[in-house]
Design a protein around this motif. Structure first.
Motif, PDB file in Angstrom:
ATOM      1  N   VAL A  29     -29.921  11.133  42.475  1.00 10.13           N
ATOM      2  CA  VAL A  29     -29.846  12.284  43.381  1.00 10.13           C
ATOM      3  C   VAL A  29     -28.410  12.806  43.415  1.00 10.13           C
ATOM      4  N   HIS A  30     -27.467  11.872  43.471  1.00 11.52           N
ATOM      5  CA  HIS A  30     -26.056  12.246  43.621  1.00 11.52           C
ATOM      6  C   HIS A  30     -25.452  12.778  42.318  1.00 11.52           C
ATOM      7  N   LEU A  95     -27.748  19.054  47.299  1.00 15.02           N
ATOM      8  CA  LEU A  95     -26.922  19.001  48.509  1.00 15.02           C
ATOM      9  C   LEU A  95     -27.785  18.909  49.763  1.00 15.02           C
ATOM     10  N   VAL A  96     -28.880  19.664  49.800  1.00 15.71           N
ATOM     11  CA  VAL A  96     -29.788  19.603  50.956  1.00 15.71           C
ATOM     12  C   VAL A  96     -30.384  18.199  51.063  1.00 15.71           C
ATOM     13  N   MET A  97     -30.772  17.628  49.938  1.00 12.35           N
ATOM     14  CA  MET A  97     -31.336  16.275  49.942  1.00 12.35           C
ATOM     15  C   MET A  97     -30.342  15.250  50.478  1.00 12.35           C
ATOM     16  N   GLN A  98     -29.048  15.484  50.258  1.00 16.69           N
ATOM     17  CA  GLN A  98     -28.010  14.560  50.705  1.00 16.69           C
ATOM     18  C   GLN A  98     -27.440  14.952  52.069  1.00 16.69           C
ATOM     19  N   LEU A 162     -17.301  13.309  44.150  1.00 21.29           N
ATOM     20  CA  LEU A 162     -16.525  12.135  44.567  1.00 21.29           C
ATOM     21  C   LEU A 162     -16.228  12.147  46.062  1.00 21.29           C
ATOM     22  N   SER A 163     -16.326  13.317  46.694  1.00 26.34           N
ATOM     23  CA  SER A 163     -16.025  13.397  48.127  1.00 26.34           C
ATOM     24  C   SER A 163     -17.228  13.089  49.012  1.00 26.34           C
ATOM     25  N   ILE A 164     -18.436  13.095  48.419  1.00 29.78           N
ATOM     26  CA  ILE A 164     -19.622  12.799  49.252  1.00 29.78           C
ATOM     27  C   ILE A 164     -20.271  11.497  48.846  1.00 29.78           C
TER      28      ILE A 164
END
Length: 164
Positions: A29-30, A95-98, A162-164
């Motif tokens: 996902v990421h 992004l929405v998934m995370q 890398l920031s999330i």
């Protein structure tokens, strides 16, 4: 813009829930979007750029080879645009998934501008070439700038990932 981003996230959340329920591993996902888009931009993008410029520059020396390069460019560039457009929506959905904010990062904006540039470039190829040689020149340079922007976009994406 913040209100629009919130509404868009709310609208996309049911779709994101479907993918969340598939229990896709978090690393996919990421990092799935960046991996797939990196392949599209680096492999397809470089092939499209090289064959496009070869088709343009070889015309003076070898018309048959130049025509083949232009045909190869046309085939790959259309598919590349399709994959980038799908990847653009997939990136927003990722992004929405995370549960991350959307429409805020430089990665989003560079992707939006690059997709727009590629769309304009496709329209130039579809309708402008018959209008004169100037459109071919604009097409060549606009495509090259779009590809360079996509490389910058990738750097912003790596920083975001890398920031999330």
């Amino acid at each position: 813009m913040s209100e629009f981003a919130t509404r868009l996230s709310e609208w996309l959340d049911p779709i994101a829930d479907v993918f969340r329920n598939l229990n896709v591993p978090e690393p996919i996902v990421h990092w799935g979007h960046p991996a797939m888009m990196g392949i599209v931009v680096l492999v397809m993008g470089s092939f499209a750029a090289v064959t496009g410029w070869q088709g343009r520059l070889l015309t003076a020396t070898d018309d048959a080879l130049a025509a083949k390069k232009r045909t190869d460019h046309k085939k790959i560039a259309g598919l590349m645009f399709l994959f980038i457009a799908m990847g653009y929506t997939g990136g927003i959905l990722s992004l929405v998934m995370q549960n991350q904010p959307i429409l805020q990062s430089p990665h989003f904006w560079t992707g939006s501008v690059a997709l727009g540039m590629l769309a304009v470039n496709g329209l130039i190829a579809a309708f402008g070439f018959s209008q004169g040689k100037g459109f071919r020149t604009v097409h060549a340079y606009l495509g090259s700038v779009a590809l360079a922007l996509l490389l910058i976009h990738g750097i912003f994406g790596l920083k975001l990932g890398l920031s999330i």
